[in-house]
Design an enzyme around this catalytic site. Structure first.
Site, mmCIF file in Angstrom:
data_model
loop_
_atom_site.group_PDB
_atom_site.id
_atom_site.type_symbol
_atom_site.label_atom_id
_atom_site.label_comp_id
_atom_site.label_asym_id
_atom_site.label_seq_id
_atom_site.Cartn_x
_atom_site.Cartn_y
_atom_site.Cartn_z
ATOM 1 N N HIS A 47 0.813 -1.245 0.250
ATOM 2 C CA HIS A 47 -0.014 -0.107 0.035
ATOM 3 C C HIS A 47 0.946 1.172 0.060
ATOM 4 O O HIS A 47 2.303 1.143 -0.008
ATOM 5 C CB HIS A 47 -1.025 -0.092 1.298
ATOM 6 N N HIS A 50 4.005 1.179 2.311
ATOM 7 C CA HIS A 50 5.419 0.546 1.612
ATOM 8 C C HIS A 50 5.994 1.307 0.467
ATOM 9 O O HIS A 50 7.003 1.505 0.316
ATOM 10 C CB HIS A 50 4.664 -0.862 1.112
ATOM 11 N N GLN A 74 6.699 -14.699 13.122
ATOM 12 C CA GLN A 74 6.521 -13.569 14.014
ATOM 13 C C GLN A 74 5.036 -13.557 14.307
ATOM 14 O O GLN A 74 4.421 -12.455 14.782
ATOM 15 C CB GLN A 74 6.815 -12.123 13.328
ATOM 16 N N GLN A 165 8.186 3.949 10.605
ATOM 17 C CA GLN A 165 7.886 4.509 12.120
ATOM 18 C C GLN A 165 6.821 4.315 12.617
ATOM 19 O O GLN A 165 6.439 4.043 13.857
ATOM 20 C CB GLN A 165 8.312 6.086 12.240
ATOM 21 N N LYS A 166 5.872 3.558 11.909
ATOM 22 C CA LYS A 166 4.406 3.289 12.298
ATOM 23 C C LYS A 166 4.761 2.024 13.314
ATOM 24 O O LYS A 166 4.151 1.985 14.288
ATOM 25 C CB LYS A 166 3.608 2.630 11.339
ATOM 26 N N ASP A 167 5.826 1.318 12.909
ATOM 27 C CA ASP A 167 6.171 0.156 13.779
ATOM 28 C C ASP A 167 7.439 0.555 14.594
ATOM 29 O O ASP A 167 8.411 -0.058 14.331
ATOM 30 C CB ASP A 167 6.308 -1.123 12.882
ATOM 31 N N VAL A 193 2.572 6.948 6.967
ATOM 32 C CA VAL A 193 1.735 7.362 5.812
ATOM 33 C C VAL A 193 -0.021 7.126 6.329
ATOM 34 O O VAL A 193 0.082 5.777 6.590
ATOM 35 C CB VAL A 193 1.889 6.620 4.406
ATOM 36 N N SER A 202 -2.434 0.395 6.480
ATOM 37 C CA SER A 202 -2.025 -0.961 6.850
ATOM 38 C C SER A 202 -2.708 -1.950 6.088
ATOM 39 O O SER A 202 -3.629 -1.932 5.827
ATOM 40 C CB SER A 202 -2.170 -1.166 8.404
ATOM 41 N N ARG A 204 -3.529 -4.784 7.099
ATOM 42 C CA ARG A 204 -4.633 -5.241 8.137
ATOM 43 C C ARG A 204 -5.807 -4.494 8.116
ATOM 44 O O ARG A 204 -6.855 -4.727 8.598
ATOM 45 C CB ARG A 204 -3.903 -5.608 9.312
#
Ligand code: AMP
Length: 294
Positions: A47, A50, A74, A165-167, A193, A202, A204
């Protein structure tokens, strides 16, 4: 654009790229040039989040490799490994459109994570970083991430690797991994984003109904309110967290997992902060989102 599914084929391609573009190969000769490689590790279902990482990698490297691997290590047994969106054909044409040089999409077996998860070598980052925040509800998750990221670094040998940075907890753990194991790679953390609503993009998000998507917006909203309190002079962790929690409580269907103020390098909780950085995670009927402001 090339698509590789085996380590051997990707390595062959990478060494040919180096030879094609690097006429001076002796380390004793002057002006050695070599092809710089940027790696963007993903689980696919690409998306705009990425694509922003890919765009940055393209600006900074000669060659951009995107890995697509839904990493079984994971996912907890209760999580969505089987149902995680797998859209390789669509990802492939997106990669082509944005100028990716090669996609590396190995099977789990190719990376040796087929049958016997527990009997393979794993990378174990410090528990103080993996057992907190998202790690509390996802035991083993960051160990699984660190193991596969290490393997990808060894296969691709990138000069730079790009993470969102989301994660943010993931970024901190990978930076630590690179430092502790002396990987010759620079970690580049890229901004989150978002949808126009503020919801972080995301893969998900597609699990959510429009109503749930609307409810999930409260996470970013609550972090922003906390940031506003910081800008108005509040420095105490408890007070800043209380601002976010109050806003989160306005949406009853959202279950808050944590709101934490932590040191960005060690992830240790802070009582008071000088720099803004707040992490949050929530669940909207089983769907999990995490976010942060900086
Ligand atoms: P994933 O495919 O979800 O494992 O994500 C692959 C990489 O893209 C990770 O480094 C993520 O942090 C990053 N990423 C995912 N969503 C976003 C987003 N909305 N904005 C920026 N980076 C993102």
């Amino acid at each position: 654009m090339r698509l590789f599914t085996t380590v051997a084929a990707l390595r062959c391609y990478l060494s040919l790229c180096q030879k094609d573009n690097s006429p001076v190969r002796s380390p004793f000769e002057a002006n050695i040039t070599s092809v710089s490689i940027g790696l963007v590790p993903t689980m696919g279902a690409l998306h705009l989040g990425h694509l922003s990482l890919i765009e940055r990698a393209k600006q900074e490297n000669d060659l951009v490799i995107v890995s697509i691997f839904v990493n079984p290590l994971q996912f907890a047994p209760t999580e969505d490994y089987q149902s995680y969106p797998r859209t390789l054909e669509r990802d492939r044409s997106l990669g082509q459109q944005v100028g990716v040089d090669a996609i590396f999409a190995p099977t789990a077996e190719e990376l040796g994570v087929g049958e016997q998860l527990l009997s393979r070598t794993q990378v174990v980052p410090p528990e103080s970083m993996t057992a907190v925040m998202c790690g509390k509800s996802r035991p083993g998750h960051f160990q699984g991430v660190a193991t596969i990221v290490t393997q990808l670094f060894n296969v691709v040998q990138p000069h730079k690797a790009y993470f969102g940075q989301k994660d943010a907890q993931q970024v901190a753990i990978i930076r630590r991994l690179v430092k502790d194991l002396s990987f010759p790679v620079k970690i580049i953390a890229c901004p989150t984003v978002r949808e126009a609503s503020g919801l972080a993009k995301s893969s998900r998000n597609q699990y959510l109904t429009p109503e749930q998507k609307q409810q999930a917006q409260v996470l970013y909203r609550s972090l922003q309110l906390s940031e506003l309190a910081f800008k108005s002079g509040e420095r105490h962790s408890e007070a800043l967290k209380a601002v976010a929690l109050k806003e989160l409580a306005t949406v009853k269907s959202v279950a808050v997992e944590y709101i934490e103020l932590v040191d960005p390098d060690t992830l240790k909780p802070l009582d008071k902060i000088e720099h803004r950085r707040l992490f949050g995670a929530e669940q909207v009927r089983g769907y999990y989102q995490h976010d942060r402001v900086q």
